[in-house]
Write an enzyme that holds these catalytic residues in place. Sequence first.
Site, PDB file in Angstrom:
ATOM      1  N   LYS A  94      62.983  11.078  75.674  1.00  0.00           N
ATOM      2  CA  LYS A  94      61.744  10.864  76.409  1.00  0.00           C
ATOM      3  C   LYS A  94      60.718  10.241  75.470  1.00  0.00           C
ATOM      4  CE  LYS A  94      58.457  13.664  79.139  1.00  0.00           C
ATOM      5  NZ  LYS A  94      58.187  15.054  79.606  1.00  0.00           N
ATOM      6  N   SER A 170      57.543  15.422  84.462  1.00  0.00           N
ATOM      7  CA  SER A 170      57.297  14.136  83.859  1.00  0.00           C
ATOM      8  C   SER A 170      58.530  13.544  83.164  1.00  0.00           C
ATOM      9  CB  SER A 170      56.181  14.259  82.810  1.00  0.00           C
ATOM     10  OG  SER A 170      56.564  15.174  81.788  1.00  0.00           O
ATOM     11  N   SER A 194      58.381  20.316  83.737  1.00  0.00           N
ATOM     12  CA  SER A 194      58.684  18.888  83.623  1.00  0.00           C
ATOM     13  C   SER A 194      60.081  18.568  83.129  1.00  0.00           C
ATOM     14  CB  SER A 194      57.651  18.204  82.714  1.00  0.00           C
ATOM     15  OG  SER A 194      56.409  18.117  83.362  1.00  0.00           O
TER      16      SER A 194
END
Length: 528
Positions: A94, A170, A194
């Site tokens: 990420k 996210s 998330s």
Amino acid sequence: MELCDQPAHELSKKLRAREVSAEEITKSFLQRIEQVDGRPGTLDAVPEEANKAKVHSFISLDAAGALEKARQVDADIAAEKEPGLLAGIPYTAKDIFCVKDTYSTAASRMLANFKAPYSATIVERLDAAGAIRLGKVNLDEYTYGSSNESSAFQPSPRNPWNLDAVPGGSSGGSATSVAASEAALSIGTDTAGSIRQPASFCGIVGLKPTYGRVSRYGLIAFGSSLDCPGPMAKDVTDTAMMLQVMAGADPRDDTASLHPVDDYLAEIDGGVKGMRIGLSPDYFRVTMPGADGNYLEKPLPTEIEASVRHAADVLRSLGAEIVEDVPMPNTKYAIPAYFVISRVEAASNLHRYDGVKYGYRTKQRIDNLTDLYRKTRGEGFGNQPKLRILMGMYVSAAQFSEQYYQRALKVRTLIRRDFEQAFDAQGPYRLDALLTPTTPSTAFGMGAVYGDSVMMQYSDQLAVPANHAGIPGLSLPGGLDAAGMPIGIQLLGPDFSEAKLFRIGRAFEVGTAGEDWRKIQPRVLRAG
């Protein structure tokens, strides 16, 4: 079955048996990326219609670096050197994690030109274990969102099960890269769900570890008392392998726990016989304040509750004792408390982006330092960071702190107390784990909720209590709804009980291995 469609632990066995090379594995994943991913996210505008047929997990892809690392792994194996637990296994990071000498953007214009001078501890540990980093994947800007639509780097990821649906956020790019078999593993972060929410939406496994179990060094912070880096993978065994590498103390992070790291793989197939697993009615409804100040309750869709109860039946058949009606009365306050605490911490963390030290700086004429701050932040931040700065500054102001921030901290304590009572070995429930839905819905449509900050936040209502309490939470696939979209179920346990959650999750996987929904692939992977 293509190499890229196989779980990491199976690829690891084949690699060590020299049935396949790390280079062959990596090329298989790179070919899949070429087939399904499409245009990486950038700051450049592009017509929306051009982006609807691909997954768009990536912000940056390093194919050459991945192949170079794969050849080094093959050389180590040929020389009979120990290559590491995750040797030859491709993963994505990420883009909230710093990786040395790479752009580390947090999916924001503010950091689009920022090359990190060091790597996050979690990245260093995966790389040292022989894992092959394919690139950086997309996210909500600074992790602020639950759909991955707020990224400044467009196009944002799309759900591999239905390209018209969001992947969740996210850590949406992390989830899509695994679900579409563009990577075997990925690392995400969980501040209010998330990791677990996109794992649920995309039909993969995701773990929010105990707070402090994994170092936050090199993680671009959102809410420092809530952020948890964690693993995302195809199945529970792969997730356990990742945590084995990632977990442990870190002298560069004072919040990283000194608690010994368990051998997560040693008893993963130990079963659930004798375990007590609870169900709570407070996790089968969404509760939110109404316009009149009273709380409104809405039951979850019957398909989601049915999946959780089916999981309970499976675990009961394997020897677990299911404990009904475990009260978790403060769950309904988790989102309002999160609204306040996370915004205060986000506003504090965002103050460092000032156009002076690194990152974006306005090109407009400036008259003074305040003007530099105002113009840089006005241009560099998207709407979500701006909203969090405004709300965080408001609720932490001296005249409102007692009314909002201090009260939210007290609510956090009450939520923690609910879990302590549920897990207390001398208490009335004596749970080993609490079994819940991960999310109150399956993946919603692109644009369906985006822009409504309140409704977007409530997609995390069942996940965020674990962040307040600091306990671990494991989301795993529990079935499909009538539209063929994944349903996630969640296991919550006491501090540092990840090994036990893996055992329960693995038992559920084995117990449902023959069920029809297990045979269905995401739509982007289906022939024709």
